[in-house]
Design a protein around this motif. Structure first.
Motif, PDB file in Angstrom:
ATOM      1  N   LYS A   1       0.977  -0.967  -0.303  1.00  0.00           N
ATOM      2  CA  LYS A   1      -0.379  -0.183  -0.100  1.00  0.00           C
ATOM      3  C   LYS A   1       0.903   1.148  -0.109  1.00  0.00           C
ATOM      4  CE  LYS A   1      -2.245   1.251   4.310  1.00  0.00           C
ATOM      5  NZ  LYS A   1      -2.940   1.131   4.659  1.00  0.00           N
ATOM      6  N   HIS A   2       2.039   1.413   0.320  1.00  0.00           N
ATOM      7  CA  HIS A   2       3.109   2.178   0.499  1.00  0.00           C
ATOM      8  C   HIS A   2       3.938   1.996  -0.921  1.00  0.00           C
ATOM      9  CE1 HIS A   2       1.918   2.216   5.204  1.00  0.00           C
ATOM     10  NE2 HIS A   2       1.338   2.820   4.253  1.00  0.00           N
ATOM     11  N   LEU A   3       3.712   1.660  -2.003  1.00  0.00           N
ATOM     12  CA  LEU A   3       4.384   1.701  -3.287  1.00  0.00           C
ATOM     13  C   LEU A   3       4.891   2.507  -3.499  1.00  0.00           C
ATOM     14  CD1 LEU A   3       4.365  -2.327  -4.771  1.00  0.00           C
ATOM     15  CD2 LEU A   3       6.061  -1.418  -3.185  1.00  0.00           C
ATOM     16  N   SER A   4       3.614   3.441  -3.639  1.00  0.00           N
ATOM     17  CA  SER A   4       3.660   4.834  -4.164  1.00  0.00           C
ATOM     18  C   SER A   4       4.824   5.480  -3.760  1.00  0.00           C
ATOM     19  CB  SER A   4       2.099   5.324  -4.027  1.00  0.00           C
ATOM     20  OG  SER A   4       2.350   6.379  -2.822  1.00  0.00           O
ATOM     21  N   SER A   5       5.438   5.498  -2.519  1.00  0.00           N
ATOM     22  CA  SER A   5       6.253   6.378  -2.469  1.00  0.00           C
ATOM     23  C   SER A   5       7.528   5.424  -2.285  1.00  0.00           C
ATOM     24  CB  SER A   5       6.387   6.405  -0.574  1.00  0.00           C
ATOM     25  OG  SER A   5       5.548   5.885  -0.078  1.00  0.00           O
ATOM     26  N   HIS A   6       7.703   4.527  -2.804  1.00  0.00           N
ATOM     27  CA  HIS A   6       8.994   4.255  -3.057  1.00  0.00           C
ATOM     28  C   HIS A   6       9.549   4.401  -4.715  1.00  0.00           C
ATOM     29  CE1 HIS A   6       9.541   3.137   1.195  1.00  0.00           C
ATOM     30  NE2 HIS A   6       8.190   2.586   0.941  1.00  0.00           N
ATOM     31  N   VAL A   7       8.773   4.973  -5.383  1.00  0.00           N
ATOM     32  CA  VAL A   7       9.307   5.071  -6.789  1.00  0.00           C
ATOM     33  C   VAL A   7      10.703   4.915  -7.018  1.00  0.00           C
ATOM     34  CG1 VAL A   7       8.761   5.437  -9.058  1.00  0.00           C
ATOM     35  CG2 VAL A   7       6.616   5.353  -7.493  1.00  0.00           C
ATOM     36  N   GLY A   8      11.287   3.869  -8.037  1.00  0.00           N
ATOM     37  CA  GLY A   8      12.975   4.252  -8.293  1.00  0.00           C
ATOM     38  C   GLY A   8      13.462   3.762  -7.034  1.00  0.00           C
ATOM     39  N   GLU A   9      13.135   3.465  -6.680  1.00  0.00           N
ATOM     40  CA  GLU A   9      14.506   2.167  -4.904  1.00  0.00           C
ATOM     41  C   GLU A   9      13.389   1.688  -5.141  1.00  0.00           C
ATOM     42  OE1 GLU A   9      12.153   4.037  -1.267  1.00  0.00           O
ATOM     43  OE2 GLU A   9      12.492   5.980  -1.660  1.00  0.00           O
ATOM     44  N   GLN A  10      14.840   0.432  -4.265  1.00  0.00           N
ATOM     45  CA  GLN A  10      15.283  -1.255  -4.915  1.00  0.00           C
ATOM     46  C   GLN A  10      14.525  -1.261  -3.571  1.00  0.00           C
ATOM     47  OE1 GLN A  10      18.267  -3.268  -4.246  1.00  0.00           O
ATOM     48  NE2 GLN A  10      17.246  -4.225  -6.049  1.00  0.00           N
TER      49      GLN A  10
END
Ligand code: 4AD
Length: 430
Positions: A7-16
């Motif tokens: 549910k929090h993936l939107s704040s991890h764009v571009g991260e591993q």
């Protein structure tokens, strides 16, 4: 490695990141495999390309079966076409366990089969969405009362007497004495309200219902508030505010879940105060006008409630029911002793009564008389009568059925999906 919730993936764009979950579905070609992972917070597609991850890891990925437990590591990117709107380019994969043949496949299953596998059924996106909304509703209710200086005062589960009539009591052997599982925390709430002013309890409630319906469980959860110095009108106003607060919270916080459930959110957005208030007698008139044969003094059945709520297309308070069909503790209307100062809230769209409440009898002699008329054992109620002997005041309260509220807000046909493990007539497994 940093772990993330889907549910929090939107704040991890571009991260591993690493997502820990279970395989919901998988499809592979010779060169690429798509793993739909669920982690309890949502669904995500992981894409593993053989050329990028290498032969060994790709081989591991192909061993995964539905519901195998796995940790996927990779780079997150936005992908509107993908489930949840984000996708992981897989760079690492750790199998935690391989699941056996999973009984709940992606085909249609009958409801009896699903109910028997409830412990697994709750993993499916729809069921998980319902349970997340349920959790949000519970939090919202607690916040609502906390913000208004209510004290949370837990009521006992084992009780010596009935609160809501004797026909649906669950009896227990209390070391040789008869005890009952609580039908309502109300009587204790009244004592707690005299001690603390404004209080609520939130606990399991037990009723040995003898019929199978879409709205009745044998064990359900009820949030019950009780307020000293509140009359019926103040009580109704508080309930209206509470319902609007909860609906707003679900609309704000559960957008994905409501989408999963295909809930018509316009209907929820339309929930605005003031809710219509009509007397029982007016409701009877309305039923007659709608062509129903109905006798003043009878209780409403589910079809009657639906006619009333459809007429207003909104939550409706029905107040001043005949004394004879309501509980012993309800205060008679000073203007008409045949009716009591109670009110039920009917949810819209035919979801039925979600709140029952009212103003309580505060006069000792009248309460003693009612206990006798209802053939209740006075000795078990002596402590309750003390509340009228020592500093009695006008007071009111109500109980909201959590599962019926969940059914309404989620748009569910049947109450059995509103609680992780429903207890229904002749059904106690799993
Ligand atoms: O109207 P009820 O029986 O009210 C009371 O128990 C009061 N003592 C509450 C109070 O004033 N403190 O029940 C309240 C609500 C109903 O409106 C309904 O939402 C729910 O509890 N309810 C049930 N929900 C699921 N299964 C059942 N068998 C239920 N019976 C009642």
């Amino acid at each position: 490695m940093k772990t993330a919730l889907i549910k929090h993936l939107s704040s991890h764009v571009g991260e591993q990141v690493t997502v820990q979950g279970w395989v919901y579905n998988q499809r592979s070609s010779g060169k690429i495999t798509f793993i739909i992972l669920r982690d309890g917070s949502g669904l995500m597609q992981g894409v593993a390309v053989k050329q990028e991850v290498g032969e060994t890891l790709f081989g591991e990925a192909k061993k995964l079966t539905q519901e195998s437990a796995v940790k996927l590591t990779g780079i997150i990117r936005e992908e509107p076409r993908s489930v949840g709107g984000y996708e992981m380019q897989v760079t690492g994969l750790e199998i935690v366990s391989i699941a056996e043949d999973y009984p709940i496949t992606h085909k249609e299953h009958g409801v009896d089969f699903l109910a028997e596998h409830r412990h697994l059924w709750i993993r499916t996106p729809r069921q998980a969405a319902v349970l997340r909304i349920r959790s949000e509703i519970e939090h919202a209710l607690r916040n609502f009362f906390y913000e208004r200086d209510f004290v949370l005062a837990d009521a006992p589960i084992i009780t010596p007497a009935a609160c809501e009539g004797t026909t649906n009591l669950f009896e227990i052997d209390y070391h040789g004495e008869k005890g009952y599982l609580s039908q309502s925390g109300q009587l204790y709430n009244e004592a707690n309200a005299m001690a603390l002013g404004r209080i609520y309890c939130f606990g399991p409630t037990f009723r040995a219902e003898k019929s199978k319906t879409r709205r009745h469980l044998l064990e359900f959860w009820m949030i019950e508030a009780e307020m000293a110095y509140f009359d019926l009108d103040a009580n109704i106003e508080l309930q209206e505010e509470m319902i609007c607060y909860v609906v707003q919270r679900v609309l704000n916080k559960c957008q994905n879940e409501l989408k999963t459930l295909e809930r018509d959110i316009e209907k929820l957005k339309a929930i605005k105060p003031p809710f219509p208030r009509i007397s029982y007698t007016e409701a009877v008139e309305l039923l007659k006008q709608a062509g129903e044969e109905f006798t003043w003094g009878d209780d409403f059945g589910a079809p009657h409630e639906t006619i009333i709520s459809n007429h207003f297309n909104a939550p409706v308070f029905v107040h001043r029911y005949p004394a004879a069909i309501k509980a012993f503790y309800m205060k008679p209307d000073p203007d008409n002793h045949q009716v009591v100062l109670g009110a039920d809230l009917l949810a819209p769209e035919g979801y039925g009564e979600i709140i029952g409440g009212g103003q309580r009898i505060d006069d000792l002699a009248l309460l003693e008389q009612r206990i006798a008329e209802h053939k209740l054992p006075q000795t078990a109620f002596e402590w309750y009568l003390d509340l009228r002997r020592f500093g009695t005041v006008p007071h009111s309260g109500f109980g909201l059925g959590l599962e019926r509220t969940v059914a309404w807000l989620c748009g569910l046909e049947h109450i059995r999906e509103t609680i992780p493990f429903p207890r229904m007539l002749h059904k106690m497994y799993p």
